[in-house]
Design an enzyme around this catalytic site. Structure first.
Site, PDB file in Angstrom:
ATOM      1  N   GLY A  43       2.833  -3.712  -2.508  1.00  0.00           N
ATOM      2  CA  GLY A  43       1.758  -2.794  -2.119  1.00  0.00           C
ATOM      3  C   GLY A  43       1.645  -2.448  -0.650  1.00  0.00           C
ATOM      4  O   GLY A  43       1.177  -1.370  -0.303  1.00  0.00           O
ATOM      5  N   GLU A  98      -1.692  -7.066   4.111  1.00  0.00           N
ATOM      6  CA  GLU A  98      -1.953  -6.788   2.696  1.00  0.00           C
ATOM      7  C   GLU A  98      -2.387  -5.343   2.516  1.00  0.00           C
ATOM      8  O   GLU A  98      -2.914  -4.724   3.442  1.00  0.00           O
ATOM      9  CB  GLU A  98      -3.084  -7.708   2.187  1.00  0.00           C
ATOM     10  CG  GLU A  98      -2.624  -8.869   1.331  1.00  0.00           C
ATOM     11  CD  GLU A  98      -2.187  -8.475  -0.078  1.00  0.00           C
ATOM     12  OE1 GLU A  98      -1.742  -7.334  -0.288  1.00  0.00           O
ATOM     13  OE2 GLU A  98      -2.298  -9.336  -0.966  1.00  0.00           O
ATOM     14  N   ASP A 102      -9.224  -7.868  -3.149  1.00  0.00           N
ATOM     15  CA  ASP A 102     -10.220  -7.643  -4.201  1.00  0.00           C
ATOM     16  C   ASP A 102     -10.924  -8.977  -4.473  1.00  0.00           C
ATOM     17  O   ASP A 102     -11.907  -9.307  -3.816  1.00  0.00           O
ATOM     18  CB  ASP A 102      -9.509  -7.079  -5.435  1.00  0.00           C
ATOM     19  CG  ASP A 102     -10.458  -6.752  -6.577  1.00  0.00           C
ATOM     20  OD1 ASP A 102     -11.673  -6.697  -6.350  1.00  0.00           O
ATOM     21  OD2 ASP A 102      -9.978  -6.537  -7.710  1.00  0.00           O
ATOM     22  N   PHE A 151     -10.898   1.375  -8.881  1.00  0.00           N
ATOM     23  CA  PHE A 151      -9.455   1.125  -8.861  1.00  0.00           C
ATOM     24  C   PHE A 151      -8.764   2.249  -8.107  1.00  0.00           C
ATOM     25  O   PHE A 151      -8.877   3.418  -8.463  1.00  0.00           O
ATOM     26  CB  PHE A 151      -8.884   0.999 -10.273  1.00  0.00           C
ATOM     27  CG  PHE A 151      -7.500   0.425 -10.250  1.00  0.00           C
ATOM     28  CD1 PHE A 151      -7.314  -0.939 -10.134  1.00  0.00           C
ATOM     29  CD2 PHE A 151      -6.384   1.251 -10.277  1.00  0.00           C
ATOM     30  CE1 PHE A 151      -6.030  -1.482 -10.056  1.00  0.00           C
ATOM     31  CE2 PHE A 151      -5.101   0.722 -10.210  1.00  0.00           C
ATOM     32  CZ  PHE A 151      -4.934  -0.648 -10.091  1.00  0.00           C
TER      33      PHE A 151
HETATM   34  P1  IMP Z   1      -6.884 -10.033  -5.413  1.00  0.00           P
HETATM   35  O1  IMP Z   1      -6.070 -11.274  -5.597  1.00  0.00           O
HETATM   36  O2  IMP Z   1      -7.855  -9.819  -6.553  1.00  0.00           O
HETATM   37  O3  IMP Z   1      -7.568  -9.962  -4.070  1.00  0.00           O
HETATM   38  O4  IMP Z   1      -5.935  -8.804  -5.537  1.00  0.00           O
HETATM   39  C1  IMP Z   1      -4.956  -8.554  -4.622  1.00  0.00           C
HETATM   40  C2  IMP Z   1      -3.868  -7.669  -5.186  1.00  0.00           C
HETATM   41  O5  IMP Z   1      -4.268  -6.980  -6.375  1.00  0.00           O
HETATM   42  C3  IMP Z   1      -3.523  -6.590  -4.199  1.00  0.00           C
HETATM   43  O6  IMP Z   1      -2.509  -7.012  -3.327  1.00  0.00           O
HETATM   44  C4  IMP Z   1      -3.083  -5.450  -5.075  1.00  0.00           C
HETATM   45  O7  IMP Z   1      -1.706  -5.563  -5.349  1.00  0.00           O
HETATM   46  C5  IMP Z   1      -3.863  -5.628  -6.342  1.00  0.00           C
HETATM   47  N1  IMP Z   1      -5.064  -4.760  -6.384  1.00  0.00           N
HETATM   48  C6  IMP Z   1      -6.362  -5.129  -6.231  1.00  0.00           C
HETATM   49  N2  IMP Z   1      -7.185  -4.071  -6.340  1.00  0.00           N
HETATM   50  C7  IMP Z   1      -6.369  -3.001  -6.547  1.00  0.00           C
HETATM   51  C8  IMP Z   1      -6.626  -1.590  -6.723  1.00  0.00           C
HETATM   52  O8  IMP Z   1      -7.759  -1.078  -6.700  1.00  0.00           O
HETATM   53  N3  IMP Z   1      -5.515  -0.816  -6.910  1.00  0.00           N
HETATM   54  C9  IMP Z   1      -4.244  -1.310  -6.925  1.00  0.00           C
HETATM   55  N4  IMP Z   1      -3.966  -2.600  -6.767  1.00  0.00           N
HETATM   56  C10 IMP Z   1      -5.023  -3.445  -6.574  1.00  0.00           C
END
Ligand code: IMP
Length: 174
Positions: A43, A98, A102, A151
């Site tokens: 990403g 990053e 989220d 999203f």
């Molecule tokens: P976390 O572990 O929930 O903080 O998510 C981190 C990873 O989830 C990010 O590096 C993204 O790859 C993916 N992610 C989280 N939210 C989104 C979104 O809204 N769109 C696309 N990818 C997301």
């Protein structure tokens, strides 16, 4: 690619302007030192490319491959390392880059994983911060934009591996 399902959230010019600001702030904070930038794949690839140019000076570029979604729109909470760093980071000033935070579970996992390798310093930078669903306590030093709980795709972020090549951040409406 069905663009009718996308609404522009952050247009390209705002993204680029903010990245220039972030780069200048990061370089000012680190002085003339070498910064080891660790991009979290896939990403962050586009953000990393623009950010390291905005930071300028001496920068090392390293990458970590991570998979936390199995193709869907919800974090599975399981962080799978698909590619580790190629070099040791001991005694280096490191910055994890990053695309989005989220739940914070991915960043929390990566931070702890890299911290034990004894870098001189370890900070975090995220283009997007979605604080609504935090499960792990992570506080990035550098944040591009704080966004609502939607999203998003584009500028490196995907849905089922598509939309990464959009030059802007869009909200995907299923
Ligand atoms: P976390 O572990 O929930 O903080 O998510 C981190 C990873 O989830 C990010 O590096 C993204 O790859 C993916 N992610 C989280 N939210 C989104 C979104 O809204 N769109 C696309 N990818 C997301």
């Amino acid at each position: 690619m069905d663009d009718s399902r996308l609404r522009v959230l952050i247009p390209e010019d705002r993204l680029q302007a903010r990245i220039v600001e972030l780069g200048a702030q990061i370089r000012a904070d680190y002085g003339n030192g070498v910064i080891t930038c660790i991009g979290v794949l896939k990403g962050s690839f586009m953000f990393m490319a623009d950010l390291v140019r905005a930071i300028g000076g001496d920068v090392r570029c390293e990458f970590l491959g991570v998979s936390s979604y199995q193709g869907g729109t919800r974090s599975t909470g399981v962080v799978q390392i698909t590619q580790d760093l190629r070099h040791a980071i001991e005694d280096q000033d490191c910055l994890i880059i990053e695309d989005i935070i989220d739940t914070g579970l991915t960043m929390d996992y990566l931070y702890k994983m890299l911290e034990v390798r004894q870098p001189n310093s370890l900070k975090t930078c995220t283009l997007l911060d979605k604080p609504a669903h935090r499960e792990a306590e992570v506080t990035p030093e550098y944040v591009g934009f704080s966004i609502p709980d939607e999203f998003v795709v584009g500028y490196g972020l995907d849905l089922g591996e598509l939309y990464r090549n959009l030059p802007y951040i869009g909200v995907y409406r299923p």
